[in-house]
Enzyme design. Sequence first.
Site, PDB file in Angstrom:
ATOM      1  N   ALA A  99       0.810  -1.219   0.000  1.00 44.42           N
ATOM      2  CA  ALA A  99       0.000   0.000   0.000  1.00 44.42           C
ATOM      3  C   ALA A  99       0.842   1.267   0.000  1.00 44.42           C
ATOM      4  O   ALA A  99       0.438   2.285  -0.562  1.00 44.42           O
ATOM      5  CB  ALA A  99      -0.952  -0.014   1.193  1.00 44.42           C
TER       6      ALA A  99
ATOM      7  N   HIS B   2       3.141  -0.800  12.724  1.00 41.85           N
ATOM      8  CA  HIS B   2       3.252  -0.777  11.266  1.00 41.85           C
ATOM      9  C   HIS B   2       1.914  -0.468  10.593  1.00 41.85           C
ATOM     10  O   HIS B   2       1.872   0.244   9.592  1.00 41.85           O
ATOM     11  CB  HIS B   2       3.809  -2.116  10.769  1.00 41.85           C
ATOM     12  CG  HIS B   2       4.095  -2.154   9.316  1.00 41.85           C
ATOM     13  ND1 HIS B   2       5.104  -1.413   8.745  1.00 41.85           N
ATOM     14  CD2 HIS B   2       3.514  -2.849   8.310  1.00 41.85           C
ATOM     15  CE1 HIS B   2       5.128  -1.647   7.442  1.00 41.85           C
ATOM     16  NE2 HIS B   2       4.173  -2.504   7.158  1.00 41.85           N
TER      17      HIS B   2
ATOM     18  N   ASN C 187      -9.982   6.160  -3.580  1.00 43.82           N
ATOM     19  CA  ASN C 187      -9.188   5.396  -2.614  1.00 43.82           C
ATOM     20  C   ASN C 187      -9.964   4.173  -2.148  1.00 43.82           C
ATOM     21  O   ASN C 187     -10.915   4.287  -1.377  1.00 43.82           O
ATOM     22  CB  ASN C 187      -8.802   6.278  -1.425  1.00 43.82           C
ATOM     23  CG  ASN C 187      -7.844   5.591  -0.488  1.00 43.82           C
ATOM     24  OD1 ASN C 187      -7.577   4.401  -0.606  1.00 43.82           O
ATOM     25  ND2 ASN C 187      -7.318   6.344   0.452  1.00 43.82           N
TER      26      ASN C 187
END
Length: 139
Positions: free
Chosen positions: A42, A74, A98
């Site tokens: 991503a 993360h 998105n």
Amino acid sequence: MAKFLIVEARFYDHLNDMLVAGASAALKAAGHEAEVITVPGALEIPGAIALADQSDLYDGFVAIGVVIRGETYHFEIVAGESARGIMALTMDGVAIGNGILTVENEEQALVRADPGQKDKGGEAAKAAIAMLELRNRFA
């Protein structure tokens, strides 16, 4: 007819297949053409969109990926920074939808990715179309 690039971070194959299917179907239903490329994760999606936008080959973009919360920080970095990168490009006039899912678990991702349920891939494609129409209106 416009040409869209679907940029997918292919980590969870079965979830990405559903997201890409939803995005592709929405673009096709609206009379547009789509191509799909894959990036490692991503975090690489905004960079790939920026590079592709410089080529002038595409009118708009759909970002596809799945980020599932794990046991470390993360998740926050990937979720936040990928969204920030996409938003920065959008503020520069790039038409992007998105469709990067940021979820707590796979069950949430399945519901959101499935074109028969929440169809977030299809929604992201529709958002990209809407942003392209706005950009064209104000051009």
